[in-house]
Design a protein around this motif. Sequence first.
Motif, PDB file in Angstrom:
ATOM      1  N   LEU A 294       0.845  -1.265   0.177  1.00 38.20           N
ATOM      2  CA  LEU A 294       0.026   0.094  -0.124  1.00 38.20           C
ATOM      3  C   LEU A 294       0.823   1.092  -0.107  1.00 38.20           C
ATOM      4  O   LEU A 294       0.473   2.262  -0.706  1.00 38.20           O
ATOM      5  N   LEU A 295       1.887   1.339   0.791  1.00 40.13           N
ATOM      6  CA  LEU A 295       2.754   2.489   0.941  1.00 40.13           C
ATOM      7  C   LEU A 295       3.623   2.712  -0.382  1.00 40.13           C
ATOM      8  O   LEU A 295       3.539   3.796  -0.783  1.00 40.13           O
ATOM      9  N   SER A 296       4.044   1.641  -0.773  1.00 43.42           N
ATOM     10  CA  SER A 296       4.829   1.581  -2.274  1.00 43.42           C
ATOM     11  C   SER A 296       4.141   2.038  -3.116  1.00 43.42           C
ATOM     12  O   SER A 296       4.337   3.054  -4.103  1.00 43.42           O
ATOM     13  N   LEU A 297       2.875   1.645  -3.412  1.00 40.66           N
ATOM     14  CA  LEU A 297       1.895   1.890  -4.325  1.00 40.66           C
ATOM     15  C   LEU A 297       1.555   3.208  -4.317  1.00 40.66           C
ATOM     16  O   LEU A 297       1.333   4.175  -5.262  1.00 40.66           O
ATOM     17  N   GLY A 298       1.042   3.786  -3.100  1.00 42.16           N
ATOM     18  CA  GLY A 298       0.750   5.341  -2.776  1.00 42.16           C
ATOM     19  C   GLY A 298       1.724   6.183  -3.338  1.00 42.16           C
ATOM     20  O   GLY A 298       1.591   7.014  -4.067  1.00 42.16           O
ATOM     21  N   LEU A 299       3.027   6.043  -2.768  1.00 40.81           N
ATOM     22  CA  LEU A 299       3.986   6.996  -2.981  1.00 40.81           C
ATOM     23  C   LEU A 299       4.155   6.661  -4.641  1.00 40.81           C
ATOM     24  O   LEU A 299       4.835   7.732  -5.218  1.00 40.81           O
ATOM     25  N   GLY A 300       4.404   5.618  -5.083  1.00 37.91           N
ATOM     26  CA  GLY A 300       4.802   5.634  -6.669  1.00 37.91           C
ATOM     27  C   GLY A 300       3.769   6.182  -7.423  1.00 37.91           C
ATOM     28  O   GLY A 300       4.182   6.886  -8.505  1.00 37.91           O
ATOM     29  N   MET A 301       2.204   6.250  -7.194  1.00 32.37           N
ATOM     30  CA  MET A 301       1.420   7.054  -7.956  1.00 32.37           C
ATOM     31  C   MET A 301       1.433   8.100  -7.845  1.00 32.37           C
ATOM     32  O   MET A 301       1.304   9.130  -8.943  1.00 32.37           O
ATOM     33  N   ILE A 302       1.928   8.728  -6.825  1.00 37.41           N
ATOM     34  CA  ILE A 302       2.268  10.309  -6.326  1.00 37.41           C
ATOM     35  C   ILE A 302       3.534  10.752  -7.295  1.00 37.41           C
ATOM     36  O   ILE A 302       3.185  11.554  -8.152  1.00 37.41           O
TER      37      ILE A 302
END
Length: 327
Positions: free
Chosen positions: A220-228
């Motif tokens: 969840l963390l890497s997906l959220g930061l990656g999308m940003i």
Amino acid sequence: MCTNIIFRSCKKVINRPVSPFLKLISQPFMDTAELAPSAPVTEPKQEQEHWTEVIKPKTSLLDLRLGEVWRYRDLVMMFVRRDFISTYKQTILGPLWFFIQPVLTSLIYVIVFGRVAKISTEGVPPMAFYLAGITIWNYFSTTLMSTSNVFVGNAHIFGKVYFPRLTMPLSIVISNLVRFLIQFGLFAAVWIFYLVKGNSVIQPNVYAALTPLLLLIMALLSLGLGMILSSMTTKYRDLGMLLGFGMQLLMYATPVIYPLSEVPQKYRAIILANPVSSLVETFRYGFLGAGSFSWWALAYSLVASVVILILGTIIFNKVEKSFMDTV
């Protein structure tokens, strides 16, 4: 006799087929019965069309369209296979790099940080200590780096055909999960070796069962930061170059090469502000018995990951509508 000849001539003329041109000329002189309108021809009713996909101009910024992603699950698996093939297609060792990279990195850490810098590993064999941190850290860093390049790296695909854009970062999360499982098998082999050898310092406990939760939070963390970051790099390409340098600094702000107990008390709050720190500490504590564990720190990582994912979803859904104009 002449009458018979004239009659036979007229009969031949009458029996000849009438050309379309003569029919058109003689149409006004036809009987009213022949001019009566024929019954209208009823066309077969067209069946109602059922569309499998409807592209709408406006959607909610928080809408992940998971139902649409589920219909494209075959495409997600195709992207996962593509990641493996494209990465190791023209390599000699191929998937063996999954094992070579963490082993070589751990050996360098043993020499530099263990023998030269004399950083404590709390009595745990240095190879097992560093390999535990590298295994869990690699999943986060690789997923974040790959996800942050989704828009720029796949613009040639996005500009040709429509499909849910979220399938691309989700495929990266899944493909890196497979890589983690392979590297986790390497860590498990080293871990079992020290257990069989009778190392009394390594004391696994029930907190090792939290590994699936740790992976979920990291995803969840890497997906959220990656999308940003992926949304921002469509306009600011410098962020892609800055990210590689930033990941190295973030690793030193995470207890990967040192235990949290070695951090001075006045700086410990800064290290724990990093959501990844508690995840690495929990993973190491569960399998090796070294380090620390806190439910509050784990809850903080979970809440921070959810908040970052929501923020990343809003930015991703907003940018995907017009990123082709700036990429």
